[in-house]
Write a protein that holds these residues in place. Structure first.
Motif, PDB file in Angstrom:
ATOM      1  N   ARG A   5       0.253  -1.647   0.006  1.00  0.00           N
ATOM      2  CA  ARG A   5      -0.100  -0.261  -0.003  1.00  0.00           C
ATOM      3  C   ARG A   5       0.533   1.108   0.147  1.00  0.00           C
ATOM      4  NH1 ARG A   5      -4.169  -1.843   4.959  1.00  0.00           N
ATOM      5  NH2 ARG A   5      -5.595  -3.261   3.645  1.00  0.00           N
ATOM      6  N   ILE A   6       0.217   2.444  -0.722  1.00  0.00           N
ATOM      7  CA  ILE A   6       0.813   3.661  -0.724  1.00  0.00           C
ATOM      8  C   ILE A   6       0.982   4.738   0.245  1.00  0.00           C
ATOM      9  CG2 ILE A   6       1.026   5.796  -1.937  1.00  0.00           C
ATOM     10  CD1 ILE A   6      -0.193   3.953  -4.259  1.00  0.00           C
ATOM     11  N   SER A   7       1.935   4.658   1.084  1.00  0.00           N
ATOM     12  CA  SER A   7       2.793   5.455   2.546  1.00  0.00           C
ATOM     13  C   SER A   7       3.641   5.978   2.233  1.00  0.00           C
ATOM     14  CB  SER A   7       2.427   4.352   3.918  1.00  0.00           C
ATOM     15  OG  SER A   7       2.891   5.083   4.654  1.00  0.00           O
ATOM     16  N   GLY A   8       3.057   7.162   2.997  1.00  0.00           N
ATOM     17  CA  GLY A   8       4.683   8.592   3.115  1.00  0.00           C
ATOM     18  C   GLY A   8       4.536   9.556   2.464  1.00  0.00           C
ATOM     19  N   VAL A   9       4.905  10.647   1.817  1.00  0.00           N
ATOM     20  CA  VAL A   9       4.710  12.495   2.069  1.00  0.00           C
ATOM     21  C   VAL A   9       4.777  12.213  -0.064  1.00  0.00           C
ATOM     22  CG1 VAL A   9       5.530  14.535   1.776  1.00  0.00           C
ATOM     23  CG2 VAL A   9       6.033  12.885   4.327  1.00  0.00           C
ATOM     24  N   PHE A  10       3.867  12.968  -0.703  1.00  0.00           N
ATOM     25  CA  PHE A  10       3.631  13.614  -1.571  1.00  0.00           C
ATOM     26  C   PHE A  10       3.517  14.999  -1.805  1.00  0.00           C
ATOM     27  CE2 PHE A  10       3.546   9.290  -1.726  1.00  0.00           C
ATOM     28  CZ  PHE A  10       3.241   8.388  -3.011  1.00  0.00           C
ATOM     29  N   TRP A  33       1.393  16.563   1.446  1.00  0.00           N
ATOM     30  CA  TRP A  33       0.735  15.830   1.771  1.00  0.00           C
ATOM     31  C   TRP A  33       1.510  14.388   2.861  1.00  0.00           C
ATOM     32  CZ3 TRP A  33      -3.903  18.373   1.772  1.00  0.00           C
ATOM     33  CH2 TRP A  33      -4.350  19.414   0.355  1.00  0.00           C
ATOM     34  N   PHE A  34       1.051  14.485   3.707  1.00  0.00           N
ATOM     35  CA  PHE A  34       1.324  12.815   4.337  1.00  0.00           C
ATOM     36  C   PHE A  34      -0.059  11.800   4.234  1.00  0.00           C
ATOM     37  CE2 PHE A  34       1.194   9.325   7.381  1.00  0.00           C
ATOM     38  CZ  PHE A  34       2.807   9.234   7.172  1.00  0.00           C
ATOM     39  N   VAL A  35       0.418  10.966   3.288  1.00  0.00           N
ATOM     40  CA  VAL A  35      -0.573   9.410   2.548  1.00  0.00           C
ATOM     41  C   VAL A  35      -0.550   8.427   2.639  1.00  0.00           C
ATOM     42  CG1 VAL A  35      -1.066   8.577   0.516  1.00  0.00           C
ATOM     43  CG2 VAL A  35       0.012  11.701   0.236  1.00  0.00           C
ATOM     44  N   GLU A  36      -1.889   7.560   2.931  1.00  0.00           N
ATOM     45  CA  GLU A  36      -1.855   6.266   3.578  1.00  0.00           C
ATOM     46  C   GLU A  36      -2.992   5.928   3.011  1.00  0.00           C
ATOM     47  OE1 GLU A  36      -0.474   5.548   8.098  1.00  0.00           O
ATOM     48  OE2 GLU A  36      -2.198   6.699   8.090  1.00  0.00           O
ATOM     49  N   GLU A  44      -6.023   8.325   1.802  1.00  0.00           N
ATOM     50  CA  GLU A  44      -6.476   9.520   2.737  1.00  0.00           C
ATOM     51  C   GLU A  44      -5.026  10.734   2.622  1.00  0.00           C
ATOM     52  OE1 GLU A  44      -8.586   8.549   6.536  1.00  0.00           O
ATOM     53  OE2 GLU A  44      -6.221   8.707   7.485  1.00  0.00           O
ATOM     54  N   VAL A  45      -5.361  11.616   2.844  1.00  0.00           N
ATOM     55  CA  VAL A  45      -4.646  12.966   2.373  1.00  0.00           C
ATOM     56  C   VAL A  45      -4.538  13.421   3.603  1.00  0.00           C
ATOM     57  CG1 VAL A  45      -3.644  12.000   0.076  1.00  0.00           C
ATOM     58  CG2 VAL A  45      -5.340  13.909   0.950  1.00  0.00           C
ATOM     59  N   GLN A  46      -3.578  13.842   3.791  1.00  0.00           N
ATOM     60  CA  GLN A  46      -3.718  15.443   5.450  1.00  0.00           C
ATOM     61  C   GLN A  46      -2.517  16.253   4.699  1.00  0.00           C
ATOM     62  OE1 GLN A  46      -2.958  13.286   9.757  1.00  0.00           O
ATOM     63  NE2 GLN A  46      -4.272  14.990   9.937  1.00  0.00           N
ATOM     64  N   PRO A  47      -2.077  17.196   4.945  1.00  0.00           N
ATOM     65  CA  PRO A  47      -1.714  18.353   4.118  1.00  0.00           C
ATOM     66  C   PRO A  47      -0.345  18.621   5.798  1.00  0.00           C
ATOM     67  CG  PRO A  47      -3.581  19.529   5.646  1.00  0.00           C
ATOM     68  CD  PRO A  47      -3.501  17.540   5.132  1.00  0.00           C
ATOM     69  N   SER A  55      -1.247  16.783   9.857  1.00  0.00           N
ATOM     70  CA  SER A  55      -2.204  18.107  10.576  1.00  0.00           C
ATOM     71  C   SER A  55      -3.068  18.825  10.272  1.00  0.00           C
ATOM     72  CB  SER A  55      -1.246  19.106  11.422  1.00  0.00           C
ATOM     73  OG  SER A  55      -2.288  19.888  12.413  1.00  0.00           O
ATOM     74  N   GLY A  56      -4.498  18.760  10.776  1.00  0.00           N
ATOM     75  CA  GLY A  56      -5.427  19.526  10.452  1.00  0.00           C
ATOM     76  C   GLY A  56      -6.561  17.821   9.658  1.00  0.00           C
ATOM     77  N   PRO A  57      -7.210  18.208   8.764  1.00  0.00           N
ATOM     78  CA  PRO A  57      -8.218  17.239   8.243  1.00  0.00           C
ATOM     79  C   PRO A  57      -8.116  16.769   6.703  1.00  0.00           C
ATOM     80  CG  PRO A  57      -8.764  20.274   7.216  1.00  0.00           C
ATOM     81  CD  PRO A  57      -7.592  19.791   8.441  1.00  0.00           C
ATOM     82  N   LYS A  58      -8.360  15.604   6.973  1.00  0.00           N
ATOM     83  CA  LYS A  58      -7.897  14.396   6.111  1.00  0.00           C
ATOM     84  C   LYS A  58      -8.982  14.737   5.346  1.00  0.00           C
ATOM     85  CE  LYS A  58      -6.148  12.058   9.567  1.00  0.00           C
ATOM     86  NZ  LYS A  58      -5.779  10.149  10.769  1.00  0.00           N
ATOM     87  N   MET A  59      -7.866  13.804   3.980  1.00  0.00           N
ATOM     88  CA  MET A  59      -9.297  14.362   2.686  1.00  0.00           C
ATOM     89  C   MET A  59      -8.969  12.330   1.659  1.00  0.00           C
ATOM     90  SD  MET A  59      -9.027  17.750   1.076  1.00  0.00           S
ATOM     91  CE  MET A  59      -7.086  17.464   0.523  1.00  0.00           C
ATOM     92  N   THR A  60     -10.135  12.243   1.187  1.00  0.00           N
ATOM     93  CA  THR A  60      -9.579  10.965   0.966  1.00  0.00           C
ATOM     94  C   THR A  60      -9.956  11.441  -1.086  1.00  0.00           C
ATOM     95  OG1 THR A  60     -10.808   9.842   2.071  1.00  0.00           O
ATOM     96  CG2 THR A  60     -10.928   8.524   0.267  1.00  0.00           C
TER      97      THR A  60
END
Length: 274
Positions: A5-10, A33-36, A44-47, A55-60
């Motif tokens: 699965r994709i995970s890390g910073v993009f 973004w930090f991505v999982e 799921e991406v989070q800035p 930190s802050g809201p996550k988006m899909t």
């Protein structure tokens, strides 16, 4: 499968036009973004904030869109994000250790430092709020409470034990209205949690709102008819006259339950945390 699965910073880039006339130029703004990747395949991406922690809201973001618009940044992750996340988690763990040992001022320092790095970090805010509540500093706990109720992530399953601890401590410190506000916001998200309903009932009991208390015990026992704490609470209220035989519509065999409790222990301890 999970290992791939994709995970890390993009990063993603946004182009905009700056200036007018002969000074017009194109500007490119890069966002990290930090991505999982989730089990569904969605991302799921989070800035990242200015301190390079998620930190802050996550988006899909759907996988195809993600692959078209986001670029991997492994060097940025290794150089900036991973060390910042490790330092943040270290502060939180030290704070939790100090709190467990009764070292409240050291705990306050570590949690405060973590919040300086990520003001929306759930564990750090819970830890600081609990530290203030355990010291009886209700006005400072109120400030943390106000911040917490606006952080949607507090209601995620992995924070459930912290959530319950905080609600119980709000109630114990006489902050009944805050505890109820806190629990009712959670109820909007998790309508089928029998333990949450019982926490709400306990808060209404201490407020003296017995009709609301009984309403939420009923909700709890409808969700889980065998919930022992709910049965104990119902039995206690019926025993002191707040529930009449006519109002006892749950068809609970209270007599059998009380006989079991007489054998196993007291029917109810009012200091028990539901």
């Amino acid at each position: 499968m999970a290992a791939s699965r994709i995970s890390g910073v993009f990063s993603s880039s946004t182009e905009s036009t700056v200036g007018t006339g002969t000074t017009t130029r194109q500007s490119v703004q890069k966002t990290y973004w930090f991505v999982e990747e989730q089990s569904t395949g969605a991302l799921e991406v989070q800035p990242l904030n200015s301190n390079n922690v998620p930190s802050g809201p996550k988006m899909t973001v759907e996988r195809d869109k993600f692959l078209d618009h986001y670029n991997p940044e492994p060097e940025y992750y290794a150089q900036f994000v991973r060390p910042s996340m490790d330092a943040l988690n270290g502060s939180i763990k030290r704070g939790e250790g100090h709190r467990a040992n009764g070292e409240s001022y050291s705990a306050e320092y570590e949690f405060g430092h973590a919040i300086d790095v990520d003001e929306e970090n759930v564990r750090a805010n819970f830890g600081l709020g609990l530290t203030y509540l355990e010291r009886g500093e209700t006005s400072r706990a109120e400030d943390v409470f106000r911040r917490l109720v606006d952080i949607g992530a507090i209601y995620e399953p992995q924070h459930k034990h912290l959530f319950n601890d905080f609600g119980i401590n709000l109630r114990r410190n006489g902050m009944i209205e805050q505890a109820l506000e806190y629990y009712h916001k959670a109820e909007e998200i998790s309508k089928h949690d029998e333990n949450l309903c019982l926490n709400i009932a306990r808060a209404y009991y201490e407020k003296g709102s017995f009709d609301s208390c009984i309403k939420y015990i009923k909700k709890s026992l409808k969700l889980n008819p065998e919930l022992e704490e709910g049965l104990m609470f119902w039995s206690y209220l019926k025993g002191i006259g707040y529930i009449s035989d006519e109002e006892d519509t749950l068809n609970i065999d209270i007599e059998a339950f009380e006989k079991k409790q007489e054998k196993d222990g007291p029917i109810i301890d009012l200091e028990i945390d539901f």
